[in-house]
Motif scaffolding. Structure first.
Motif, PDB file in Angstrom:
ATOM      1  N   GLU A 362       0.706  -1.088   0.044  1.00  0.00           N
ATOM      2  CA  GLU A 362      -0.071   0.148  -0.071  1.00  0.00           C
ATOM      3  C   GLU A 362       0.726   1.467  -0.056  1.00  0.00           C
ATOM      4  O   GLU A 362       0.259   2.385  -0.261  1.00  0.00           O
ATOM      5  CB  GLU A 362      -0.921  -0.103   0.971  1.00  0.00           C
ATOM      6  CG  GLU A 362      -0.344   0.093   2.425  1.00  0.00           C
ATOM      7  CD  GLU A 362      -1.433   0.000   3.624  1.00  0.00           C
ATOM      8  OE1 GLU A 362      -2.490   0.805   3.474  1.00  0.00           O
ATOM      9  OE2 GLU A 362      -1.687  -0.873   4.296  1.00  0.00           O
ATOM     10  N   THR A 363       2.025   1.137   0.301  1.00  0.00           N
ATOM     11  CA  THR A 363       2.917   2.347   0.368  1.00  0.00           C
ATOM     12  C   THR A 363       3.009   2.894  -1.143  1.00  0.00           C
ATOM     13  O   THR A 363       3.478   4.014  -1.495  1.00  0.00           O
ATOM     14  CB  THR A 363       4.370   2.112   0.789  1.00  0.00           C
ATOM     15  OG1 THR A 363       5.027   1.023   0.083  1.00  0.00           O
ATOM     16  CG2 THR A 363       4.376   1.512   2.349  1.00  0.00           C
ATOM     17  N   SER A 366       0.266   6.086  -2.801  1.00  0.00           N
ATOM     18  CA  SER A 366       0.499   7.325  -2.978  1.00  0.00           C
ATOM     19  C   SER A 366       1.873   7.558  -3.858  1.00  0.00           C
ATOM     20  O   SER A 366       2.400   8.769  -4.250  1.00  0.00           O
ATOM     21  CB  SER A 366       0.569   7.886  -1.542  1.00  0.00           C
ATOM     22  OG  SER A 366       1.469   7.289  -0.829  1.00  0.00           O
ATOM     23  N   LEU A 388      -5.575  -6.239   1.352  1.00  0.00           N
ATOM     24  CA  LEU A 388      -5.940  -4.681   1.436  1.00  0.00           C
ATOM     25  C   LEU A 388      -7.446  -4.592   1.251  1.00  0.00           C
ATOM     26  O   LEU A 388      -7.792  -3.306   1.311  1.00  0.00           O
ATOM     27  CB  LEU A 388      -5.117  -3.824   0.516  1.00  0.00           C
ATOM     28  CG  LEU A 388      -3.625  -3.709   0.630  1.00  0.00           C
ATOM     29  CD1 LEU A 388      -2.706  -2.938  -0.192  1.00  0.00           C
ATOM     30  CD2 LEU A 388      -3.168  -3.406   1.882  1.00  0.00           C
ATOM     31  N   ASP A 392     -10.213  -0.612   7.033  1.00  0.00           N
ATOM     32  CA  ASP A 392      -9.426   0.292   7.244  1.00  0.00           C
ATOM     33  C   ASP A 392      -8.526   0.404   6.095  1.00  0.00           C
ATOM     34  O   ASP A 392      -8.065   1.751   5.787  1.00  0.00           O
ATOM     35  CB  ASP A 392      -8.565  -0.097   8.559  1.00  0.00           C
ATOM     36  CG  ASP A 392      -9.512   0.072   9.819  1.00  0.00           C
ATOM     37  OD1 ASP A 392     -10.481   1.002   9.821  1.00  0.00           O
ATOM     38  OD2 ASP A 392      -9.190  -0.459  10.944  1.00  0.00           O
ATOM     39  N   ALA A 393      -7.871  -0.564   5.367  1.00  0.00           N
ATOM     40  CA  ALA A 393      -7.088  -0.454   4.145  1.00  0.00           C
ATOM     41  C   ALA A 393      -7.910   0.418   3.233  1.00  0.00           C
ATOM     42  O   ALA A 393      -7.101   1.118   2.190  1.00  0.00           O
ATOM     43  CB  ALA A 393      -6.712  -1.974   3.819  1.00  0.00           C
ATOM     44  N   LEU A 395      -9.896   2.512   3.442  1.00  0.00           N
ATOM     45  CA  LEU A 395     -10.007   4.022   3.685  1.00  0.00           C
ATOM     46  C   LEU A 395      -8.642   4.748   3.598  1.00  0.00           C
ATOM     47  O   LEU A 395      -8.731   5.706   3.076  1.00  0.00           O
ATOM     48  CB  LEU A 395     -10.759   4.137   5.068  1.00  0.00           C
ATOM     49  CG  LEU A 395     -12.186   3.766   5.366  1.00  0.00           C
ATOM     50  CD1 LEU A 395     -12.538   3.874   6.803  1.00  0.00           C
ATOM     51  CD2 LEU A 395     -13.003   4.954   4.431  1.00  0.00           C
ATOM     52  N   ARG A 396      -7.662   4.056   3.835  1.00  0.00           N
ATOM     53  CA  ARG A 396      -6.364   4.484   3.731  1.00  0.00           C
ATOM     54  C   ARG A 396      -6.055   4.579   2.310  1.00  0.00           C
ATOM     55  O   ARG A 396      -5.336   5.675   1.791  1.00  0.00           O
ATOM     56  CB  ARG A 396      -5.420   3.353   4.404  1.00  0.00           C
ATOM     57  CG  ARG A 396      -5.438   3.469   5.801  1.00  0.00           C
ATOM     58  CD  ARG A 396      -4.093   2.972   6.396  1.00  0.00           C
ATOM     59  NE  ARG A 396      -4.092   1.457   5.989  1.00  0.00           N
ATOM     60  CZ  ARG A 396      -4.439   0.263   6.515  1.00  0.00           C
ATOM     61  NH1 ARG A 396      -5.114   0.556   7.671  1.00  0.00           N
ATOM     62  NH2 ARG A 396      -4.012  -0.981   6.061  1.00  0.00           N
ATOM     63  N   PHE A 397      -6.664   3.550   1.459  1.00  0.00           N
ATOM     64  CA  PHE A 397      -6.298   3.686  -0.066  1.00  0.00           C
ATOM     65  C   PHE A 397      -7.038   4.972  -0.465  1.00  0.00           C
ATOM     66  O   PHE A 397      -6.420   5.784  -1.446  1.00  0.00           O
ATOM     67  CB  PHE A 397      -6.929   2.479  -0.585  1.00  0.00           C
ATOM     68  CG  PHE A 397      -7.327   2.685  -2.091  1.00  0.00           C
ATOM     69  CD1 PHE A 397      -6.300   2.289  -3.267  1.00  0.00           C
ATOM     70  CD2 PHE A 397      -8.521   2.840  -2.780  1.00  0.00           C
ATOM     71  CE1 PHE A 397      -6.728   2.768  -4.390  1.00  0.00           C
ATOM     72  CE2 PHE A 397      -8.914   2.942  -4.036  1.00  0.00           C
ATOM     73  CZ  PHE A 397      -8.129   2.674  -4.852  1.00  0.00           C
ATOM     74  N   ARG A 398      -8.358   5.238  -0.115  1.00  0.00           N
ATOM     75  CA  ARG A 398      -9.068   6.250  -0.568  1.00  0.00           C
ATOM     76  C   ARG A 398      -8.086   7.651  -0.301  1.00  0.00           C
ATOM     77  O   ARG A 398      -8.166   8.502  -1.002  1.00  0.00           O
ATOM     78  CB  ARG A 398     -10.237   6.476  -0.226  1.00  0.00           C
ATOM     79  CG  ARG A 398     -11.208   5.782  -0.815  1.00  0.00           C
ATOM     80  CD  ARG A 398     -11.799   6.117  -2.030  1.00  0.00           C
ATOM     81  NE  ARG A 398     -12.616   5.184  -2.926  1.00  0.00           N
ATOM     82  CZ  ARG A 398     -12.267   4.798  -4.174  1.00  0.00           C
ATOM     83  NH1 ARG A 398     -11.495   5.426  -4.758  1.00  0.00           N
ATOM     84  NH2 ARG A 398     -13.102   4.054  -4.696  1.00  0.00           N
ATOM     85  N   ALA A 399      -7.688   7.643   0.947  1.00  0.00           N
ATOM     86  CA  ALA A 399      -6.912   9.119   1.217  1.00  0.00           C
ATOM     87  C   ALA A 399      -5.334   9.032   0.671  1.00  0.00           C
ATOM     88  O   ALA A 399      -5.156  10.236   0.294  1.00  0.00           O
ATOM     89  CB  ALA A 399      -6.635   8.831   2.874  1.00  0.00           C
ATOM     90  N   ALA A 400      -4.949   8.030   0.343  1.00  0.00           N
ATOM     91  CA  ALA A 400      -3.486   7.639  -0.299  1.00  0.00           C
ATOM     92  C   ALA A 400      -3.790   8.348  -1.678  1.00  0.00           C
ATOM     93  O   ALA A 400      -2.691   8.930  -2.319  1.00  0.00           O
ATOM     94  CB  ALA A 400      -3.019   6.375  -0.314  1.00  0.00           C
TER      95      ALA A 400
END
Length: 470
Positions: A362-363, A366, A388, A392-393, A395-400
């Motif tokens: 997931e790094t 972004s 992923l 939570d993953a 939501l992290r993806f959308r933010a990234a």
């Protein structure tokens, strides 16, 4: 403890934001399911037979589930997973189910636990948490429901609201099952094959030489004829297109692309067929064939999806006993910008070429994938995949990715599942989470409600239709 599903599950806790999210979710909840990449056996729908038992349906084939149980000391053959000898598992389906129920607490907080919870409550009306005491009663209740016509695969396909379902298929598959489904007037769904050529492009694959010989026998060319090899792959892709395929999928350790000249590629291929390539040369040839596959997609229109960064069959002993896809594939750090540059130099802005990148690192969302998708018109950001595709993953993806590439450079949600009954649970999860993410932007004054509603609907419908040319 009870299993009833909270109607506001996964929505924000803050009352104002939750109310916005409820309305956004309402706009998408009943939209059809588009599943453009997955691993459901199409024979399931052609045969339309009743599912055998709860273990066969919910446990045995779901390596998300079996891997966690194995990590807690339960052998795979105790979970009704057959070994490669064909011998019967040491546990019958009911005993395997008991082991699962006894250890239900292991899935608390996991994506697989969430999906199973959804299935138990929404499909089977279960109100009890599985445990040692009720395992047999739950087994019997689910078994009884599986005999009903409403639980046959085709009835569930319709009940789930699936409009499009893609499978994953060997290049030499005759696609007779897909042909029969398409010709069956009693089945109105659209089920498409996907061209999956990994074992024909990667010289390090244990079946590479045997597959090339089979491909050559089919095409009538010599096994070491590189031009004949390319022509045969192109012909097989055309066969898939004729049978409704929309994409070709590539599972690679790293998304390396290499631009070789014809003579160098031919020499490497000739040695590869004879098993004479070292690891580095094998990776170079596979990288060249990934570039050649992009060329073929430009020419025949198949969407090119790349699933990279998974070390397959990490446990040699488990692989030798139980085979692949038994829960011991492990994510790796993955790089895209340099590895894909030769491909993107050629085809990154080619008309009607679609390249969808998936990652379990997931790094890279972004750092590389979103910036690449924010420039190259052919490149789409694949949905969070495998490890992923969890609340939570996601939501992290959308933010990234959103602040760099926006919402419209993505593929839409892709369930990528073998577990047929989990498809609606996975898509519902994604819709709720996207509603939650968009609701926060509305509450913060970064989007207005009409635009958020349009985006929520497009993430479910317009985006996958565009990315996968549906």
């Amino acid at each position: 403890m009870h299993l009833e599903s909270d109607p506001d599950r996964l929505l924000p806790v803050d009352p104002r934001t939750r109310e916005i999210a409820r309305e956004l979710y309402r706009q998408t909840a009943e939209l059809p399911i588009l599943s453009p990449h997955g691993h459901v056996d199409p024979g399931l729908l052609l045969d339309d037979e009743a599912f055998a038992d709860p273990t066969e349906l919910l446990l045995r084939h779901d390596h998300y589930v079996t891997r966690l149980l194995h990590a807690s000391g339960i052998a795979l053959n105790e979970l009704a997973v057959p070994d490669r000898t064909g011998a019967a598992p040491t546990a019958d389906p009911r005993t395997a189910w008991r082991r699962f129920c006894e250890n239900w607490h292991l899935f608390a907080g996991t994506a697989s636990g969430y999906w199973l919870h959804h299935q138990f409550a929404a499909l089977f009306g279960l109100t009890e948490q599985p445990d040692a005491a009720n395992a047999d009663a739950l087994y019997d209740r689910i078994s009884a429901m599986l005999t009903a016509p409403s639980f046959r695969p085709r009835a569930l396909f319709d009940a789930f609201g699936i409009e499009f379902l893609a499978t994953t298929d060997d290049p030499l598959d005759d696609l007779a099952v897909h042909r029969a489904l398409a010709a069956d007037p009693a089945f109105a769904g659209r089920v498409a094959p996907t061209f999956r050529p990994d074992a024909y492009l990667n010289p390090a694959h244990p079946d590479f030489t045997a597959n090339i010989e089979r491909l050559a026998a089919w095409s009538g060319s010599a096994a070491d004829d590189y031009d004949g090899y390319l022509a045969a792959l192109e012909a097989r892709r055309a066969h898939f297109v004729t049978h409704g395929a929309v994409s070709a999928d590539h599972g690679v350790l790293q998304p390396l692309t290499v631009d070789l000249g014809p003579d160098e590629a031919s020499a490497l291929f000739s040695r590869a067929v004879r098993g004479r390539l070292g690891d580095i040369e094998a990776a170079v040839f596979q990288g060249h064939m990934l570039l050649e596959s992009a060329r073929m997609s430009v020419e025949d229109g198949l969407v090119m999806t790349v699933h990279a960064g998974v070390l397959r069959n990490h446990s040699t002993a488990t692989f030798e006993t139980f085979g692949p896809d038994t829960g011991h594939d492990i994510p790796l750090r993955t790089g895209y910008a340099e590895a894909l540059r030769p491909l993107l130099q050629r085809y990154g802005n080619a008309d009607d070429f679609h390249l969808v990148l998936f990652t379990v690192d997931e790094t890279s969302f972004s750092r590389e994938i979103a910036p690449l998708a924010g420039f190259y018109q052919s490149l789409y950001i694949g949905a969070p995949w495998w490890f992923l595709d969890a609340p939570d993953a996601i939501l992290r993806f959308r933010a990234a990715v959103t602040e760099t590439a926006g919402f419209y450079r993505g593929s839409g949600f892709v369930d990528d599942t073998r577990a047929f009954l989990s498809i609606p649970a996975r898509h519902d999860m994604a819709r709720r989470l996207d509603a939650s993410f968009l609701a926060r932007l509305v509450a913060e004054g970064r989007l207005d409600a009409p635009m958020a509603g349009r985006i929520a609907r497009d993430l479910v419908d317009a985006l996958p239709r565009k990315a996968f040319k549906l």
